[in-house]
Write a protein that holds these residues in place. Structure first.
Motif, PDB file in Angstrom:
ATOM      1  N   THR A 206      49.592   1.267  78.575  1.00 31.75           N
ATOM      2  CA  THR A 206      49.553   2.424  79.471  1.00 31.75           C
ATOM      3  C   THR A 206      48.260   2.452  80.271  1.00 31.75           C
ATOM      4  O   THR A 206      48.254   2.792  81.453  1.00 31.75           O
TER       5      THR A 206
ATOM      6  N   GLU B 125      48.564   0.000  83.077  1.00 35.21           N
ATOM      7  CA  GLU B 125      49.455   0.546  84.106  1.00 35.21           C
ATOM      8  C   GLU B 125      48.716   1.551  84.979  1.00 35.21           C
ATOM      9  O   GLU B 125      48.855   1.566  86.194  1.00 35.21           O
ATOM     10  N   ARG B 126      47.947   2.421  84.371  1.00 34.89           N
ATOM     11  CA  ARG B 126      47.188   3.435  85.092  1.00 34.89           C
ATOM     12  C   ARG B 126      46.195   2.788  86.043  1.00 34.89           C
ATOM     13  O   ARG B 126      46.054   3.207  87.195  1.00 34.89           O
TER      14      ARG B 126
END
Length: 76
Positions: free
Chosen positions: A2, A5-6
């Motif tokens: 995550t 992805e950010r």
């Protein structure tokens, strides 16, 4: 992950913003050149300031006159 992805989204957003700013600058430069060409051909360009295509400062650079003096009718 995550976090990865950010970071990718943030990088993508920065790239998009930079591209949009570049395109806006190119559009402004082209509007200035268009207005300058029209003025050189003898056309009035006050409406380009009114429409926001060029600034009052750019108008003065092109014509040598203050836009305010042209846009505001003087009392007789």
């Amino acid at each position: 992950s995550t976090r990865m992805e950010r970071k990718r989204r943030q990088m993508f957003n920065r790239n998009i913003l930079a591209r949009l700013q570049q395109l806006q600058k190119q559009r402004q430069e082209q509007s200035f050149l268009n207005a300058q060409s029209l003025y050189n051909l003898g056309f009035s360009i006050e409406q380009y300031v009114q429409l926001g295509s060029i600034t009052a400062e750019q108008y003065k650079k092109i014509t040598g006159q203050d836009y305010d003096a042209v846009a505001t009718p003087q009392p007789a």
